[in-house]
Write an enzyme that holds these catalytic residues in place. Structure first.
Site, mmCIF file in Angstrom:
data_model
loop_
_atom_site.group_PDB
_atom_site.id
_atom_site.type_symbol
_atom_site.label_atom_id
_atom_site.label_comp_id
_atom_site.label_asym_id
_atom_site.label_seq_id
_atom_site.Cartn_x
_atom_site.Cartn_y
_atom_site.Cartn_z
ATOM 1 N N ILE A 15 52.090 42.745 62.744
ATOM 2 C CA ILE A 15 51.397 42.823 64.030
ATOM 3 C C ILE A 15 50.006 43.092 63.514
ATOM 4 C CG2 ILE A 15 51.703 45.129 64.827
ATOM 5 C CD1 ILE A 15 51.734 41.869 66.979
ATOM 6 N N SER A 37 47.974 51.682 54.364
ATOM 7 C CA SER A 37 49.333 51.356 54.189
ATOM 8 C C SER A 37 50.007 51.826 53.056
ATOM 9 C CB SER A 37 49.301 49.932 54.456
ATOM 10 O OG SER A 37 50.268 49.384 55.241
ATOM 11 N N ARG A 38 51.022 52.044 53.025
ATOM 12 C CA ARG A 38 51.953 52.727 51.820
ATOM 13 C C ARG A 38 51.788 51.464 50.615
ATOM 14 N NH1 ARG A 38 57.393 54.172 54.335
ATOM 15 N NH2 ARG A 38 56.938 52.067 54.687
ATOM 16 N N LYS A 92 52.918 49.434 71.025
ATOM 17 C CA LYS A 92 53.978 49.888 71.878
ATOM 18 C C LYS A 92 55.322 49.784 70.825
ATOM 19 C CE LYS A 92 56.827 46.837 71.698
ATOM 20 N NZ LYS A 92 57.428 45.727 71.054
ATOM 21 N N ASP A 170 62.855 46.922 71.315
ATOM 22 C CA ASP A 170 61.840 46.403 70.746
ATOM 23 C C ASP A 170 61.143 45.448 71.643
ATOM 24 O OD1 ASP A 170 59.725 46.967 68.569
ATOM 25 O OD2 ASP A 170 60.122 44.838 68.730
HETATM 26 P P1 NAP Z 1 56.356 45.523 60.122
HETATM 27 O O1 NAP Z 1 55.977 44.196 59.954
HETATM 28 O O2 NAP Z 1 57.282 46.242 59.726
HETATM 29 O O3 NAP Z 1 55.095 46.118 59.788
HETATM 30 C C1 NAP Z 1 54.935 48.007 60.032
HETATM 31 C C2 NAP Z 1 54.232 48.404 58.721
HETATM 32 O O4 NAP Z 1 54.079 49.695 59.076
HETATM 33 C C3 NAP Z 1 54.761 48.299 57.501
HETATM 34 O O5 NAP Z 1 54.331 46.887 57.061
HETATM 35 C C4 NAP Z 1 54.617 49.330 56.675
HETATM 36 O O6 NAP Z 1 53.599 49.169 55.811
HETATM 37 C C5 NAP Z 1 54.117 50.573 57.828
HETATM 38 N N1 NAP Z 1 55.223 51.647 57.923
HETATM 39 C C6 NAP Z 1 54.674 52.876 57.870
HETATM 40 N N2 NAP Z 1 55.557 53.633 57.667
HETATM 41 C C7 NAP Z 1 56.963 52.692 57.907
HETATM 42 C C8 NAP Z 1 58.375 53.131 57.918
HETATM 43 N N3 NAP Z 1 58.706 54.501 57.655
HETATM 44 N N4 NAP Z 1 59.106 52.123 57.728
HETATM 45 C C9 NAP Z 1 58.635 50.834 57.858
HETATM 46 N N5 NAP Z 1 57.166 50.751 57.808
HETATM 47 C C10 NAP Z 1 56.406 51.488 57.761
HETATM 48 O O7 NAP Z 1 56.403 45.765 61.701
HETATM 49 P P2 NAP Z 1 55.501 45.093 62.739
HETATM 50 O O8 NAP Z 1 56.363 43.754 63.334
HETATM 51 O O9 NAP Z 1 54.309 44.767 62.686
HETATM 52 O O10 NAP Z 1 55.758 46.040 64.057
HETATM 53 C C11 NAP Z 1 55.009 47.450 63.976
HETATM 54 C C12 NAP Z 1 55.031 47.921 65.504
HETATM 55 O O11 NAP Z 1 54.199 46.778 66.306
HETATM 56 C C13 NAP Z 1 56.377 48.004 66.252
HETATM 57 O O12 NAP Z 1 56.239 49.202 66.993
HETATM 58 C C14 NAP Z 1 56.515 46.480 67.204
HETATM 59 O O13 NAP Z 1 57.214 46.914 68.402
HETATM 60 C C15 NAP Z 1 55.052 46.444 67.418
HETATM 61 N N6 NAP Z 1 54.644 44.968 67.712
HETATM 62 C C16 NAP Z 1 55.339 44.098 67.039
HETATM 63 C C17 NAP Z 1 55.204 42.632 67.242
HETATM 64 C C18 NAP Z 1 55.610 41.416 66.384
HETATM 65 O O14 NAP Z 1 55.492 40.302 66.750
HETATM 66 N N7 NAP Z 1 55.794 41.847 65.278
HETATM 67 C C19 NAP Z 1 54.292 42.478 68.408
HETATM 68 C C20 NAP Z 1 53.763 43.315 69.384
HETATM 69 C C21 NAP Z 1 53.993 44.637 69.016
HETATM 70 P P3 NAP Z 1 53.841 49.916 54.399
HETATM 71 O O15 NAP Z 1 54.886 49.993 53.781
HETATM 72 O O16 NAP Z 1 52.562 49.372 53.594
HETATM 73 O O17 NAP Z 1 53.186 51.352 55.035
#
Ligand code: NAP
Length: 313
Positions: A15, A37-38, A92, A170
């Site tokens: 996101i 980011s890690r 969120k 989610d």
């Molecule tokens: P994602 O692709 O997994 O990205 C989250 C990032 O957070 C990871 O790339 C990771 O980067 C970092 N992170 C830090 N601590 C972490 C941990 N303990 N476990 C996993 N990752 C960790 O997820 P996302 O889809 O972007 O979603 C993130 C948030 O945005 C969620 O709350 C989701 O509900 C919200 N969201 C997502 C979307 C969507 O379409 N995907 C839409 C609206 C809202 P590093 O490993 O580099 O730290």
């Protein structure tokens, strides 16, 4: 014009890349000064840090952060940012639990910084017209169908099925963020059944019956295993006509006739979120509506749990 808000993005996953980066780039009220980011890397030679502590120890001046990590780690990051006097935009859901989210609200108020618990789906094109239409009618009943393919939309995101990852809630919390905005009366959970895969900690599907204060039934089906046509729909029957809000709030119809249509709703929702965050910072205000999170918690308090087949990607 006041100088731009210097913002750092934290949690450079899907996101952050898909929506936060373009929304910030196109909003003159913000200047992206760093990413954190890690496992990430630098972006156009922008300062990059592998922790919030490293960012704070650097000479990069920060006014605000947007937290795009999974919910499990959001409270600690937000608390650390608030303590440094930074304004905070929360993706969120705002935290993994209600107690965490309310503590953040108290902490931000004590520190005098703006806290924004964002609900992107509330900014979809059909949501405000739907709210206005429903406000002038008497609800009879409604259905919520939020059915998507987790393998397509969240490939390999194991955190989503870990404790505090929300599972199917989610996406379902997006439906609830819309429902709690458009329906004029508070919703209560009457009954719920949650399906949890035998090898996971969070739900993969759920059926929930809500009632509003006047007894109107709102029947919800949340499903993470939907293949084929994906559905993010809310339909309502009232004393004077029907309403269908589809495509996650992007498309609205009254009695079958289209009233609003938006092709790519996320692309309009995030610019709106950043405009709202800039207003809050400028006005020294916060916006933290925890009602959708409260309903997710209440569903878990009232639900029967059914263990279903293991889930693998
Ligand atoms: P994602 O692709 O997994 O990205 C989250 C990032 O957070 C990871 O790339 C990771 O980067 C970092 N992170 C830090 N601590 C972490 C941990 N303990 N476990 C996993 N990752 C960790 O997820 P996302 O889809 O972007 O979603 C993130 C948030 O945005 C969620 O709350 C989701 O509900 C919200 N969201 C997502 C979307 C969507 O379409 N995907 C839409 C609206 C809202 P590093 O490993 O580099 O730290």
């Amino acid at each position: 014009m006041s100088p731009p808000i210097r913002i750092a993005l934290i949690g450079m996953g899907k996101i952050a890349h898909d929506q936060h980066l373009p929304a910030i780039a196109n909003d003159p009220a913000f200047e992206l000064v760093a990413t954190v980011s890690r496992h990430g890397g630098t972006l156009d030679a922008l300062p990059f840090f592998d922790s919030i502590e490293a960012l704070a120890a650097s000479d990069v001046v920060v006014d605000a952060v947007a937290l795009c990590t999974p919910p499990q780690v959001r409270r600690a990051l937000a608390a650390s940012a608030i303590d440094r006097g930074w304004h905070v935009f929360l993706e969120k859901p705002p935290a993994a639990t209600l107690a965490e989210a309310t503590a953040l609200r108290t902490r931000a108020a004590a520190q005098g910084v703006s806290l924004f618990a964002s609900w992107h789906s509330r900014h979809a094109a059909g949501v405000e017209p739907a709210r206005a239409w429903l406000a002038e009618r008497t609800l009879r009943d409604a259905t919520i169908t939020w059915a998507e393919d987790v393998r397509h939309w969240h490939p390999g995101q194991d955190w989503i099925f870990e404790p505090g990852g929300f599972g199917v809630f989610d996406p379902a919390i997006n439906a609830l963020s819309i429902a709690t905005r458009i329906f004029p009366h508070p919703l209560f959970v009457e009954s719920a059944e949650i399906e949890i895969p035998a090898n996971r900690a969070a739900a993969i599907a759920a059926n929930v019956l809500f009632r509003d204060e006047f007894g109107c039934a709102i029947d919800a089906r949340f499903d993470f295993l939907q293949t084929g046509h994906q559905r993010w729909d809310i339909a309502a029957r009232t004393d004077r006509g029907t309403m269908t809000l589809a495509e996650g709030g992007g498309t609205l119809a009254f009695d079958g006739a289209t009233a609003a249509a938006q092709d790519d709703e996320l692309a309009t929702e995030y610019p709106a979120l950043y405009r709202r965050f800039a207003e809050l910072v400028r006005d020294g205000a916060s916006e933290v509506d925890l009602t959708p999170l409260q309903l997710v918690a209440d569903i878990h308090l009232k639900a029967r749990i059914r263990i279903v087949d293991p889930f693998d990607w």
